[in-house]
Design an enzyme around this catalytic site. Sequence first.
Site, PDB file in Angstrom:
ATOM      1  N   TYR A 144      12.230  16.715 -55.490  1.00 17.81           N
ATOM      2  CA  TYR A 144      12.905  15.443 -53.815  1.00 17.81           C
ATOM      3  C   TYR A 144      12.178  14.430 -53.509  1.00 17.81           C
ATOM      4  O   TYR A 144      10.735  14.437 -53.914  1.00 17.81           O
ATOM      5  CB  TYR A 144      13.369  16.469 -52.646  1.00 17.81           C
ATOM      6  CG  TYR A 144      13.458  15.981 -51.204  1.00 17.81           C
ATOM      7  CD1 TYR A 144      14.783  15.692 -51.192  1.00 17.81           C
ATOM      8  CD2 TYR A 144      12.915  15.613 -50.726  1.00 17.81           C
ATOM      9  CE1 TYR A 144      15.232  14.486 -49.913  1.00 17.81           C
ATOM     10  CE2 TYR A 144      12.859  15.105 -49.377  1.00 17.81           C
ATOM     11  CZ  TYR A 144      14.348  14.596 -49.163  1.00 17.81           C
ATOM     12  OH  TYR A 144      14.876  13.424 -47.906  1.00 17.81           O
ATOM     13  N   ASP A 239       5.338  11.286 -57.951  1.00 18.80           N
ATOM     14  CA  ASP A 239       5.751  11.447 -56.361  1.00 18.80           C
ATOM     15  C   ASP A 239       4.401  12.581 -55.405  1.00 18.80           C
ATOM     16  O   ASP A 239       4.635  13.730 -55.768  1.00 18.80           O
ATOM     17  CB  ASP A 239       7.135  11.900 -56.036  1.00 18.80           C
ATOM     18  CG  ASP A 239       7.014  11.903 -54.510  1.00 18.80           C
ATOM     19  OD1 ASP A 239       6.600  11.952 -53.315  1.00 18.80           O
ATOM     20  OD2 ASP A 239       8.771  12.302 -54.348  1.00 18.80           O
ATOM     21  N   LYS A 267       2.811  12.478 -45.784  1.00 17.89           N
ATOM     22  CA  LYS A 267       2.401  13.562 -45.005  1.00 17.89           C
ATOM     23  C   LYS A 267       1.397  13.456 -44.645  1.00 17.89           C
ATOM     24  O   LYS A 267       0.510  12.837 -43.493  1.00 17.89           O
ATOM     25  CB  LYS A 267       3.246  14.640 -45.490  1.00 17.89           C
ATOM     26  CG  LYS A 267       4.756  14.946 -46.233  1.00 17.89           C
ATOM     27  CD  LYS A 267       5.039  15.518 -46.877  1.00 17.89           C
ATOM     28  CE  LYS A 267       6.513  15.941 -46.666  1.00 17.89           C
ATOM     29  NZ  LYS A 267       7.366  15.742 -47.719  1.00 17.89           N
TER      30      LYS A 267
END
Length: 429
Positions: A144, A239, A267
Amino acid sequence: MNIKKSEQLFEQAKKFIPGGVNSPVRAFKSVGGNPVFMARGNGSKMYDVDGNEYIDYIGSWGPHLFGHNPSFIIDALKHAIDNGTSFGAPTEIEVKMAQLITELVPSIEMVRMVNSGTEATMSAIRAARGYTGKEKIIKFEGCYHGHGDFFLIKAGSGALTFGVPTSPGVTKGNAADTLVADFNNIESVKKIIEQNKNEIAAVIIEPVVGNMGTVAPQNNFLTELRNVCSEEKIVLIFDEVMTGFRLSKGGAQELYGVKPDLSTFGKIIGGGLPVGAYGGKKEIMEMVSPSGPVYQAGTLSGNPLAMNAGFAALAYIKNHPEVYQTLEENSVYLENGFKDGIKSLGKKFQLNRVGSMMTLFFAEETVTDYNSAVKSDTKLYGKYFHEMLNRGIYFPPAQFEALFVSTVHTKEDLDKTISANYEALKAVL
Ligand SMILES: *Cc1c(COP(=O)(O)O)cnc(C)c1O
């Protein structure tokens, strides 16, 4: 467990917000039941609007490496807010932040701040396309990268090379430019590259996957990927929105000793505020506007509140290298406790862990990629999740997510979680 007020709020929320939530996984759809609404957090705990206490293992889906409300982040925010919330003009903290990121992550020579992980990955792809002059990208099934159109693509049935949209609203054009390979399968990457010779701008990957549950790269997969991309002049993008500053101060790339061309963050880098970042090789990043022609902008990018919170988090990491030892110790303790419980119940469930990311897959065989992950019994996970929740343990409300251990989980928290796990498994099996 009384969740009356949560139930009422959810009914109201559904009238005004699609599905009652601002991000889908919060709605508990894949585990059944209704979500609990949170009121506050402190350290390793969250408290819902009905006053129930939970030991938190989602940490806002990754940012809360140090639990809720660590004093050094709250103090930085309080200090920043007195000077104003946003200027739309450059500030000193942005320079300090960029410098600190390049110091902690050696592959980053230049970095651009954005407001979410999604923005970071979309922008990194654009920079890679601008730099190479090529259009196609390769992603891995089950990874994702946020909700950008060209990431919402899965492998079509049969042919490895043709992607299909996973969401209405994503065009066939987007699907045609995204090619989907299998994680931990270098041959699948090589095959796609061969069939699309000189057309591929970038390969993007979660170097350690969190978004199909925790899946580690095997053997030399990342090194081989690095070599293939170098040979074919393809931009390799790690990522690290989830893994960055979680698996080590330099992320998964430090842990596995592989240097990507570009990396994306989010995050933890925001210290609990909305932040993303993308960066890497100078010659690629200098393509980005205003130094280069690849356009990318943001009204609130580098926002002083977000930067001060994020800087406090990263500075803490820099000054306390023992953070990762604490995380490892806590995580090993939890893993061992879980394994004992599973074994004593005579089960062969898969427990995957890399650092403070962990997933209990209700699967009998080793989980190394998307195809093996989806063999898990998701119905059983749903039941297990609620048994844990009822025991005051907040785990990810979906099988294909990682749980996060923080530095502030105490031995008491971990012991409580281990016995809850045993009881929950006993209840559902
Ligand atoms: C969470 C996540 C994203 C998306 O970040 P948002 O801030 O939710 O847009 C992208 N990539 C990975 C690996 C993630 O875990």
